[in-house]
Design a protein around this motif. Structure first.
Motif, PDB file in Angstrom:
ATOM      1  N   ARG A 184      56.002  25.757  41.686  1.00 60.07           N
ATOM      2  CA  ARG A 184      55.181  25.916  42.606  1.00 60.07           C
ATOM      3  C   ARG A 184      53.723  25.023  42.495  1.00 60.07           C
ATOM      4  O   ARG A 184      53.255  24.391  43.186  1.00 60.07           O
ATOM      5  N   ARG A 190      44.902  29.482  34.671  1.00 60.48           N
ATOM      6  CA  ARG A 190      44.849  29.979  36.140  1.00 60.48           C
ATOM      7  C   ARG A 190      43.690  30.373  36.636  1.00 60.48           C
ATOM      8  O   ARG A 190      43.273  30.025  37.821  1.00 60.48           O
ATOM      9  N   ASN A 218      47.635  38.137  41.576  1.00 59.02           N
ATOM     10  CA  ASN A 218      48.840  38.497  42.421  1.00 59.02           C
ATOM     11  C   ASN A 218      49.470  37.217  42.885  1.00 59.02           C
ATOM     12  O   ASN A 218      50.500  37.463  43.508  1.00 59.02           O
ATOM     13  N   GLU A 219      49.292  36.032  42.587  1.00 56.50           N
ATOM     14  CA  GLU A 219      49.835  34.852  42.833  1.00 56.50           C
ATOM     15  C   GLU A 219      50.704  34.058  41.724  1.00 56.50           C
ATOM     16  O   GLU A 219      50.191  34.101  40.606  1.00 56.50           O
ATOM     17  N   TYR A 220      52.085  33.645  42.018  1.00 54.65           N
ATOM     18  CA  TYR A 220      52.803  33.153  41.045  1.00 54.65           C
ATOM     19  C   TYR A 220      52.925  33.584  39.588  1.00 54.65           C
ATOM     20  O   TYR A 220      52.600  33.204  38.532  1.00 54.65           O
ATOM     21  N   GLN A 221      53.175  35.013  39.852  1.00 52.13           N
ATOM     22  CA  GLN A 221      53.077  35.836  38.584  1.00 52.13           C
ATOM     23  C   GLN A 221      54.133  35.469  37.616  1.00 52.13           C
ATOM     24  O   GLN A 221      54.084  35.566  36.327  1.00 52.13           O
ATOM     25  N   ASN A 250      39.287  27.887  44.493  1.00 48.37           N
ATOM     26  CA  ASN A 250      40.387  27.640  44.997  1.00 48.37           C
ATOM     27  C   ASN A 250      40.226  27.225  46.558  1.00 48.37           C
ATOM     28  O   ASN A 250      39.951  27.806  47.696  1.00 48.37           O
ATOM     29  N   ILE A 270      43.668  30.613  40.722  1.00 45.36           N
ATOM     30  CA  ILE A 270      44.984  31.450  41.120  1.00 45.36           C
ATOM     31  C   ILE A 270      44.656  32.732  40.687  1.00 45.36           C
ATOM     32  O   ILE A 270      44.283  33.375  39.931  1.00 45.36           O
TER      33      ILE A 270
END
Length: 224
Positions: A190, A171, A179-182, A18, A176
């Motif tokens: 997004r 992911r 806990n992001e973009y669950q 990331n 990712i």
């Protein structure tokens, strides 16, 4: 121009990381610079990236280029990626490596000097087997970090014309966190859709996707 070719081992294309847009751009410029030497690089090679290179390739002003180079000194040094390595005896290791082992910045000259970490060097130089290449200008106008990553993943399958990723694998590759973009709607609005929009608008490929489902649950995406 041939010299502006980014070439990565598919292991690195499939790795999990990331990096923000500026960090990805600096890595790509460094890979181009490594190829330009024509002599290969080692884990001791110092690669220079000038602010003017950044401005020319990514069509940004001087202050944005200076900021990107300056920010990399702290941020890029702490970044890492992970990938899977299959040994001859069948054992699969998950390797975690930094991108760079050394970084230096000359503020008066606006020059960033990078030394790639030992694990990175073979993944951008030892390319006899499976690798992916593209011209850096193709990602020059992408401002979503996920668009750059998705473009690389799609280009790897360009000759086939389509590819399929499970949600978890996708992911993982995009770096990712759990806990992001669950929620799927959040992930699509997004991450996925802005990335596809930019790829279709600014690169040499056009992509569409279909959801893969098990019952009512989305389990993956097929890209064409």
């Amino acid at each position: 121009m041939k010299n502006d070719l980014v070439v990565k081992d598919n292991v690195l294309i499939n790795a999990s990381y990331n990096l923000d847009v500026a960090e990805q751009r600096l890595i790509l410029l460094s890979i181009v610079r490594a190829r330009e030497t024509g002599q290969g690089i080692t884990a001791e090679s110092k690669l220079e990236v000038h602010a003017s290179d950044y401005m020319d390739h990514f069509k940004v002003d001087k202050s944005a280029a200076y900021e990107a180079l300056k920010g990399a000194v702290d941020n890029l040094f702490n970044r890492y990626f992970s990938y899977k390595e299959q040994r001859n005896d069948g054992t699969e290791f998950v390797v975690k490596s930094r991108w760079v082992s050394r970084v230096a910045y000359a503020s008066n000259a606006a020059i960033l000097e990078l030394t790639f970490a030992p694990d990175v060097v073979p993944l951008i130089t030892r390319l006899e087997q499976q690798f992916t290449s593209y011209q850096i200008k193709q990602v020059g106008q992408l401002t979503s970090k996920y668009a750059i990553r998705l473009y690389e993943l799609l280009i790897m399958w360009r000759s086939v014309g389509k590819c399929l990723f499970s949600i978890d694998d996708f992911r993982f590759k995009l770096g990712i966190a759990d806990n992001e973009y669950q929620s799927m709607s959040n992930f699509k609005s997004r991450v996925l859709e802005p990335a596809i929009k930019q790829i279709n608008e600014f690169t040499d490929i056009t992509v569409t996707y279909e959801q893969q489902k098990s019952g009512r649950t989305i389990t993956g995406f097929e890209f064409k």
